[in-house]
Design a protein around this motif. Structure first.
Motif, PDB file in Angstrom:
ATOM      1  N   GLY A   1       0.310   6.735  -6.436  1.00 13.82           N
ATOM      2  CA  GLY A   1      -0.714   7.188  -6.403  1.00 13.82           C
ATOM      3  C   GLY A   1      -0.666   8.977  -6.399  1.00 13.82           C
ATOM      4  O   GLY A   1      -0.978   9.221  -6.923  1.00 13.82           O
ATOM      5  N   ARG A   2       0.248   9.639  -5.461  1.00 19.91           N
ATOM      6  CA  ARG A   2       1.055  10.861  -5.201  1.00 19.91           C
ATOM      7  C   ARG A   2       1.132  11.719  -6.772  1.00 19.91           C
ATOM      8  O   ARG A   2       1.229  12.128  -7.088  1.00 19.91           O
TER       9      ARG A   2
ATOM     10  N   MET B   1      -8.934   4.921   2.616  1.00 14.95           N
ATOM     11  CA  MET B   1      -7.584   5.328   2.111  1.00 14.95           C
ATOM     12  C   MET B   1      -8.315   5.862   1.082  1.00 14.95           C
ATOM     13  O   MET B   1      -7.838   4.805  -0.321  1.00 14.95           O
TER      14      MET B   1
ATOM     15  N   LEU C   1       0.601  -1.536  -0.486  1.00 13.16           N
ATOM     16  CA  LEU C   1      -0.268  -0.016   0.021  1.00 13.16           C
ATOM     17  C   LEU C   1       1.156   1.343   0.025  1.00 13.16           C
ATOM     18  O   LEU C   1       0.346   2.203  -1.049  1.00 13.16           O
ATOM     19  N   ALA C   2       1.735   0.683   0.372  1.00 15.93           N
ATOM     20  CA  ALA C   2       2.997   1.845  -0.090  1.00 15.93           C
ATOM     21  C   ALA C   2       2.782   2.943  -0.566  1.00 15.93           C
ATOM     22  O   ALA C   2       3.226   4.153  -0.748  1.00 15.93           O
TER      23      ALA C   2
ATOM     24  N   THR D   1      -7.592  -3.216  -2.822  1.00 17.58           N
ATOM     25  CA  THR D   1      -7.209  -1.512  -3.502  1.00 17.58           C
ATOM     26  C   THR D   1      -8.350  -1.380  -5.001  1.00 17.58           C
ATOM     27  O   THR D   1      -7.953  -2.637  -5.031  1.00 17.58           O
TER      28      THR D   1
ATOM     29  N   GLY E   1      -1.406   3.516  -9.965  1.00 18.06           N
ATOM     30  CA  GLY E   1      -2.556   4.204  -9.306  1.00 18.06           C
ATOM     31  C   GLY E   1      -3.310   4.539 -10.935  1.00 18.06           C
ATOM     32  O   GLY E   1      -2.837   5.172 -11.900  1.00 18.06           O
TER      33      GLY E   1
ATOM     34  N   ARG F   1       0.560   4.067  -1.812  1.00 20.37           N
ATOM     35  CA  ARG F   1       0.436   5.642  -2.232  1.00 20.37           C
ATOM     36  C   ARG F   1       1.800   6.530  -3.365  1.00 20.37           C
ATOM     37  O   ARG F   1       0.922   7.530  -3.137  1.00 20.37           O
ATOM     38  N   GLU F   2       2.835   5.551  -2.885  1.00 22.37           N
ATOM     39  CA  GLU F   2       3.641   7.271  -3.860  1.00 22.37           C
ATOM     40  C   GLU F   2       2.638   7.006  -5.260  1.00 22.37           C
ATOM     41  O   GLU F   2       3.560   7.359  -6.160  1.00 22.37           O
TER      42      GLU F   2
ATOM     43  N   LEU G   1      -5.646   7.135  -2.368  1.00 21.90           N
ATOM     44  CA  LEU G   1      -4.018   6.355  -2.435  1.00 21.90           C
ATOM     45  C   LEU G   1      -3.378   7.761  -3.399  1.00 21.90           C
ATOM     46  O   LEU G   1      -2.877   7.635  -3.298  1.00 21.90           O
ATOM     47  N   THR G   2      -4.743   8.307  -4.027  1.00 22.11           N
ATOM     48  CA  THR G   2      -4.514   8.658  -5.452  1.00 22.11           C
ATOM     49  C   THR G   2      -4.612  10.803  -5.279  1.00 22.11           C
ATOM     50  O   THR G   2      -5.354  10.964  -5.329  1.00 22.11           O
TER      51      THR G   2
END
Length: 255
Positions: free
Chosen positions: A17-18, A250, A10-11, A203, A110, A14-15, A252-253
Motif C-alpha cells: 500500500g505504501r 486500518m 497485513l504488514a 482486507t 494493494g 501495508r508495504e 493500508l494504501t
C-alpha cells in the motif's frame, strides 16, 4: 472463499500500500496540462521499478475483457468512469482525471484510486470529487468488527444517492490480498445489517464510483475496458485498501 490476514500478512500489505500511495502521489504531481496519459503510466512504472514491486494491473485479464490490460495504471478522463487505458491523449485545462493503481509486494497486493482536476477546476467537478471522497470515508468508517458488509455498502451508496449521482451497477469494491481481486464483493449500495460479518483480518478495497448525470447507465468502449457514462456526464472514482482490525479500520494504501 474469504481469507482473513494475519498481522504479518497485513504488514506486507501495508508495504504494498505504501508503494501504491507513493506512485499515486508521483502521478498526481506530474499531471498537468499537456502531459499525456502514457507519460503518467511511465511515472507509475518507474515507482514500481525503484521499489522492486510488481504491477497488479499489467497483463491482468478478467473475464469481461477481450485482452489483458496493457498498462500499470488505469487513467480515466472526464466521462470515463474506470478502466481507462493510458494513451497519447494530452491533458487539457479543466479535465477531471481518475487514476487507479495496484502494486504487489512479496505476493500481496494493494489497490487505490484518486480523482482530481487538471488546471482550472470546474466547481461541479470539485463537488463531485469531494462527495466521492466523503463516500469513501463513510465506507471506511463503517468497516468495524461486529458490523456487516452491507453497512459499508450502504454508507457509500447513501452519500451518492443523496447527492443525486448515478452508480454503475455490478462494479465496486472487492477483497484484496494474495490476488488483487478476492472475495468478497463490496458493492457501492447495500442494506445495513446484511451480508458478510466483518471480522478482524478482513482486507477489502472500498471504491465509490459516482456519475454526475444521475443515471446508472454506462457503456463500454470498443477496447472492452473503459466504462463511460451513457449520458456523457463526468465521473469520479476513489479507493483505498483497508483492513478490519480490533482497533477499527486500518487504511493500508497511505504513504
Amino acid at each position: 472463499m474469504v481469507e482473513l490476514k494475519t498481522p504479518a500478512e497485513l504488514a506486507i500489505m501495508r508495504e504494498a500500500g505504501r508503494v501504491v500511495a507513493t506512485a499515486l502521489a508521483a502521478v498526481r504531481s506530474t499531471a498537468a496540462v499537456g502531459v499525456s496519459l502514457r507519460e503518467l503510466d511511465e511515472v507509475a512504472a518507474g515507482v514500481l521499478a525503484s521499489e522492486g514491486a510488481k504491477s497488479s494491473f499489467q497483463h491482468y485479464h478478467p473475464h469481461f475483457a477481450p485482452t489483458p490490460f496493457p498498462a500499470v495504471i488505469c487513467a480515466s478522463v472526464n466521462d470515463v468512469i474506470v478502466h481507462g487505458i493510458p494513451s497519447d491523449y494530452r491533458l487539457r485545462d479543466g479535465d477531471l482525471v481518475s487514476i487507479d493503481f495496484g502494486a504487489c509486494v512479496d505476493g500481496f497486493h494493494g489497490d487505490s484510486a484518486i480523482s482530481f482536476p487538471v488546471g482550472t477546476p470546474r466547481p461541479e467537478d470539485v463537488t463531485l470529487i469531494a462527495d466521492t471522497r466523503a463516500a469513501l470515508n463513510a465506507g471506511i468508517a463503517a468497516a468495524v468488527p461486529g458490523g456487516r458488509l452491507g453497512d459499508v455498502s450502504a454508507a457509500v451508496g447513501r452519500i451518492g444517492r443523496a447527492a443525486g449521482y448515478g452508480i454503475p451497477q455490478n462494479f465496486g469494491g472487492h477483497g484484496v490480498g494474495r490476488a488483487m481481486h478476492e472475495d468478497p464483493s463490496v458493492p457501492n449500495e447495500g442494506r445495513p445489517g446484511r451480508g458478510l460479518p466483518l471480522r478482524p483480518g478482513l482486507t477489502i478495497a472500498i471504491e465509490p464510483m459516482f456519475m454526475a448525470g444521475g443515471r446508472d447507465r454506462f457503456v463500454t468502449d470498443p477496447d472492452g475496458w473503459a466504462l463511460r457514462t451513457a449520458d456523457g456526464s463526468r465521473a469520479a472514482h476513489m479507493e483505498h485498501t483497508i483492513a478490519v482490525t480490533d482497533d477499527g479500520p486500518m487504511i493500508l494504501t497511505t504513504p
